[in-house]
Design a protein around this motif. Structure first.
Motif, PDB file in Angstrom:
ATOM      1  N   LYS A 127       0.685  -1.154  -0.107  1.00 33.71           N
ATOM      2  CA  LYS A 127       0.076   0.145   0.059  1.00 33.71           C
ATOM      3  C   LYS A 127       1.129   1.203   0.334  1.00 33.71           C
ATOM      4  CE  LYS A 127      -3.845   0.516   0.468  1.00 33.71           C
ATOM      5  NZ  LYS A 127      -5.354   0.397  -0.250  1.00 33.71           N
ATOM      6  N   ASP A 128       2.149   1.025   0.521  1.00 32.99           N
ATOM      7  CA  ASP A 128       3.103   2.050   0.822  1.00 32.99           C
ATOM      8  C   ASP A 128       4.040   1.869  -0.295  1.00 32.99           C
ATOM      9  OD1 ASP A 128       2.042   2.932   2.936  1.00 32.99           O
ATOM     10  OD2 ASP A 128       3.463   2.032   4.206  1.00 32.99           O
ATOM     11  N   GLY A 129       3.797   1.205  -1.119  1.00 34.31           N
ATOM     12  CA  GLY A 129       5.013   0.931  -2.852  1.00 34.31           C
ATOM     13  C   GLY A 129       5.732   0.750  -2.302  1.00 34.31           C
ATOM     14  N   ASN A 130       5.970  -0.278  -1.126  1.00 33.10           N
ATOM     15  CA  ASN A 130       7.715  -0.827  -0.555  1.00 33.10           C
ATOM     16  C   ASN A 130       7.110  -2.278  -1.306  1.00 33.10           C
ATOM     17  OD1 ASN A 130       9.272  -2.032   0.317  1.00 33.10           O
ATOM     18  ND2 ASN A 130       9.228  -1.262   2.468  1.00 33.10           N
ATOM     19  N   PHE A 131       8.054  -2.781  -1.777  1.00 40.17           N
ATOM     20  CA  PHE A 131       8.441  -3.679  -2.180  1.00 40.17           C
ATOM     21  C   PHE A 131       9.226  -4.789  -1.818  1.00 40.17           C
ATOM     22  CE2 PHE A 131       5.287  -1.334  -5.416  1.00 40.17           C
ATOM     23  CZ  PHE A 131       4.597  -2.335  -5.444  1.00 40.17           C
ATOM     24  N   ASN A 132       9.769  -4.164  -1.292  1.00 36.83           N
ATOM     25  CA  ASN A 132      11.231  -5.086  -0.856  1.00 36.83           C
ATOM     26  C   ASN A 132      10.657  -6.261   0.623  1.00 36.83           C
ATOM     27  OD1 ASN A 132      13.532  -5.502   0.993  1.00 36.83           O
ATOM     28  ND2 ASN A 132      14.470  -3.791   0.601  1.00 36.83           N
ATOM     29  N   LEU A 133      11.315  -7.823   0.429  1.00 35.37           N
ATOM     30  CA  LEU A 133      11.228  -8.668   0.775  1.00 35.37           C
ATOM     31  C   LEU A 133      11.835  -9.351   2.375  1.00 35.37           C
ATOM     32  CD1 LEU A 133      10.206 -11.325  -2.145  1.00 35.37           C
ATOM     33  CD2 LEU A 133       9.349  -9.970  -1.233  1.00 35.37           C
ATOM     34  N   ASN A 134      12.097  -8.215   2.596  1.00 28.77           N
ATOM     35  CA  ASN A 134      13.896  -8.394   3.708  1.00 28.77           C
ATOM     36  C   ASN A 134      12.978  -8.169   4.559  1.00 28.77           C
ATOM     37  OD1 ASN A 134      15.721  -8.723   2.591  1.00 28.77           O
ATOM     38  ND2 ASN A 134      15.908  -6.412   2.184  1.00 28.77           N
ATOM     39  N   GLY A 135      12.393  -9.509   5.455  1.00 29.03           N
ATOM     40  CA  GLY A 135      11.460  -9.171   6.892  1.00 29.03           C
ATOM     41  C   GLY A 135      10.125 -10.423   6.942  1.00 29.03           C
ATOM     42  N   LEU A 136      10.325 -10.969   5.306  1.00 31.26           N
ATOM     43  CA  LEU A 136       8.312 -11.619   5.041  1.00 31.26           C
ATOM     44  C   LEU A 136       9.121 -13.075   4.963  1.00 31.26           C
ATOM     45  CD1 LEU A 136       7.384  -8.723   2.480  1.00 31.26           C
ATOM     46  CD2 LEU A 136       7.284  -8.980   4.982  1.00 31.26           C
ATOM     47  N   LEU A 137      10.780 -13.304   5.735  1.00 34.05           N
ATOM     48  CA  LEU A 137      10.661 -14.672   4.910  1.00 34.05           C
ATOM     49  C   LEU A 137       9.638 -15.860   5.849  1.00 34.05           C
ATOM     50  CD1 LEU A 137      12.238 -16.800   3.475  1.00 34.05           C
ATOM     51  CD2 LEU A 137      14.018 -16.571   5.330  1.00 34.05           C
ATOM     52  N   GLY A 138       9.082 -16.705   5.011  1.00 32.33           N
ATOM     53  CA  GLY A 138       8.440 -17.185   6.085  1.00 32.33           C
ATOM     54  C   GLY A 138       8.468 -18.913   5.776  1.00 32.33           C
ATOM     55  N   PHE A 139       7.976 -20.553   6.249  1.00 32.47           N
ATOM     56  CA  PHE A 139       7.753 -21.490   5.777  1.00 32.47           C
ATOM     57  C   PHE A 139       7.425 -22.616   5.382  1.00 32.47           C
ATOM     58  CE2 PHE A 139       6.884 -20.810   9.982  1.00 32.47           C
ATOM     59  CZ  PHE A 139       5.417 -21.620  10.594  1.00 32.47           C
ATOM     60  N   ASN A 140       7.276 -22.975   5.237  1.00 35.15           N
ATOM     61  CA  ASN A 140       6.426 -23.731   4.589  1.00 35.15           C
ATOM     62  C   ASN A 140       5.839 -24.794   5.775  1.00 35.15           C
ATOM     63  OD1 ASN A 140       7.432 -23.648   2.040  1.00 35.15           O
ATOM     64  ND2 ASN A 140       7.940 -25.815   1.801  1.00 35.15           N
ATOM     65  N   MET A 141       4.387 -24.429   5.571  1.00 31.13           N
ATOM     66  CA  MET A 141       3.519 -25.439   6.537  1.00 31.13           C
ATOM     67  C   MET A 141       3.416 -27.315   6.603  1.00 31.13           C
ATOM     68  SD  MET A 141       1.947 -23.067   8.413  1.00 31.13           S
ATOM     69  CE  MET A 141       0.226 -23.926   9.203  1.00 31.13           C
ATOM     70  N   ALA A 142       4.026 -27.436   4.811  1.00 29.23           N
ATOM     71  CA  ALA A 142       4.115 -29.289   5.550  1.00 29.23           C
ATOM     72  C   ALA A 142       5.126 -29.860   5.562  1.00 29.23           C
ATOM     73  CB  ALA A 142       4.197 -29.014   3.502  1.00 29.23           C
ATOM     74  N   GLY A 143       5.113 -30.485   6.178  1.00 28.29           N
ATOM     75  CA  GLY A 143       6.314 -31.381   6.865  1.00 28.29           C
ATOM     76  C   GLY A 143       6.148 -30.834   8.420  1.00 28.29           C
ATOM     77  N   LYS A 144       5.707 -29.590   8.396  1.00 32.52           N
ATOM     78  CA  LYS A 144       5.925 -29.050  10.262  1.00 32.52           C
ATOM     79  C   LYS A 144       4.821 -29.608  10.764  1.00 32.52           C
ATOM     80  CE  LYS A 144       8.874 -26.275   9.174  1.00 32.52           C
ATOM     81  NZ  LYS A 144       8.795 -26.452   7.855  1.00 32.52           N
ATOM     82  N   THR A 145       4.719 -30.526  12.108  1.00 32.13           N
ATOM     83  CA  THR A 145       4.268 -30.333  12.998  1.00 32.13           C
ATOM     84  C   THR A 145       3.156 -29.733  14.303  1.00 32.13           C
ATOM     85  OG1 THR A 145       6.310 -32.687  13.645  1.00 32.13           O
ATOM     86  CG2 THR A 145       4.460 -32.154  15.408  1.00 32.13           C
ATOM     87  N   VAL A 146       1.940 -30.152  13.402  1.00 31.57           N
ATOM     88  CA  VAL A 146       1.500 -28.694  14.914  1.00 31.57           C
ATOM     89  C   VAL A 146       0.289 -29.654  15.830  1.00 31.57           C
ATOM     90  CG1 VAL A 146      -0.934 -27.403  14.244  1.00 31.57           C
ATOM     91  CG2 VAL A 146       0.682 -27.654  12.739  1.00 31.57           C
ATOM     92  N   GLY A 147       0.547 -29.525  16.707  1.00 30.19           N
ATOM     93  CA  GLY A 147      -0.259 -29.516  17.784  1.00 30.19           C
ATOM     94  C   GLY A 147      -1.028 -28.876  18.336  1.00 30.19           C
TER      95      GLY A 147
END
Length: 331
Positions: A127-147
């Motif tokens: 919305k602010d015109g910022n397309f930098n990806l730094n700080g947005l790194l996530g992880f794959n849900m597949a393979g993770k253990t969920v309780g």
């Protein structure tokens, strides 16, 4: 039948009025039911209450004196009702044990995905015109253990969604669900679930056994950087322990749709006020915390089912046809 609906919002009036029949005369009160407002119940046959209404022993005694015979909860949880006192006074208590459980389950998973992929932050950046990806790194849900803590209707629906993501799902519940086991979940002791889960989602009722289930000790048993989700009841977690866990980086992500002291905040507009709850304000300062205002139940399907079951309970009580499915107390 004269029914008083407390903690009422426009959507409650719309859904309940649409299904009410000619036998019902409904009054809507935006105020919570408590010691200060119970006088409004004079002349009513039944009261309809929600999660933050106070149906304590003193309130029930006054309801009984006024001739109220039925407390109809339009929610699943009943921790705010003194059931023993209601039984002693001969006041029926009903609830809505299942209403589109997918609504809350999907909201819990939405919190997981939003926190993981930083959707809320990405939206504001673009919305602010910022397309930098730094700080947005996530992880794959597949393979993770969920309780999943609690595998009633909502916990079960959440587990099924996460199995679809390819997660390994661990569950803790005193009453294992055979169908979930057949689907691939594993029931384990709570300590094992806490220690092995990358994501922990709470779906159990609030009672004397589960109060502050998540506390300093249980947080200490979790993985570093764990994601914790609570869409059930605020009292399941010790909020100060959450803050300490966030400060120590033990909790890496926190998603809340409920809050222990929410009765003074949620379902109201405080945008032009200074919020006086210092604990909530501190919690909301963390960049890895996402809080929604108890909206997990808030879908068209859920509201319709809640209204239908609630009004059906009112009719059953009036007709002395109370069953064990939805009635917690039968006089």
């Amino acid at each position: 039948m004269k029914i008083g609906v407390f903690s009422s919002n426009p959507y409650d009036e719309t859904s309940l009025s649409a299904l009410a029949d000619d036998r019902m005369s409904i009054q809507y009160f935006s105020a919570h039911l408590n010691d200060a407002t119970v006088a409004l119940c004079n002349g009513l046959d039944a009261v309809c209450v929600f999660v933050n209404d106070d149906v304590s022993a003193t309130v029930l005694a006054q309801l009984s004196a006024m001739g109220v015979k039925h407390v109809a909860l339009r929610c699943a949880g009943f921790n705010n009702v003194d059931l023993d006192k209601a039984q002693a006074l001969g006041i029926a208590v009903s609830h809505v044990p299942a209403y589109a459980p997918e609504a809350v389950a999907e909201h819990a998973v939405a919190l997981m995905l939003t926190l993981n992929r930083r959707m809320h932050k990405a939206y504001n950046r673009v919305k602010d015109g910022n397309f930098n990806l730094n700080g947005l790194l996530g992880f794959n849900m597949a393979g993770k253990t969920v309780g999943i803590v609690g595998t009633g209707h909502i916990g079960k629906a959440t587990a099924k969604i996460l199995l679809g993501f390819g997660c390994q799902v661990l569950c803790f519940d005193p009453y294992p669900d055979r169908h979930l086991q057949d689907a691939g979940v594993q029931y384990v002791a709570l300590d094992k679930l806490l220690a092995e889960s990358h994501i922990i989602s709470l779906h159990c009722p609030l009672n004397e056994h589960s109060y502050h289930l998540i506390n300093q000790d249980s947080i200490g048993k979790m993985r570093d950087g764990v994601m914790l989700i609570n869409t059930s009841r605020g009292g399941l977690v010790d909020t100060q322990a959450l803050i300490d866990g966030l400060k120590m980086h033990k909790i890496g992500y926190l998603g809340l749709d409920v809050y222990e002291m929410e009765s003074e905040l949620f379902f109201k507009d405080h945008s032009c006020e200074i919020i006086q709850d210092d604990v909530f304000e501190r919690l909301s300062t963390f960049h890895n915390v996402l809080i929604t205002g108890h909206q997990g139940f808030f879908t068209q399907e859920a509201l319709s089912q809640i209204a239908q079951t609630t009004l059906s309970n009112v009719k059953k009580c009036a007709d002395k046809n109370m069953d064990t499915t939805t009635f917690l107390v039968k006089p």
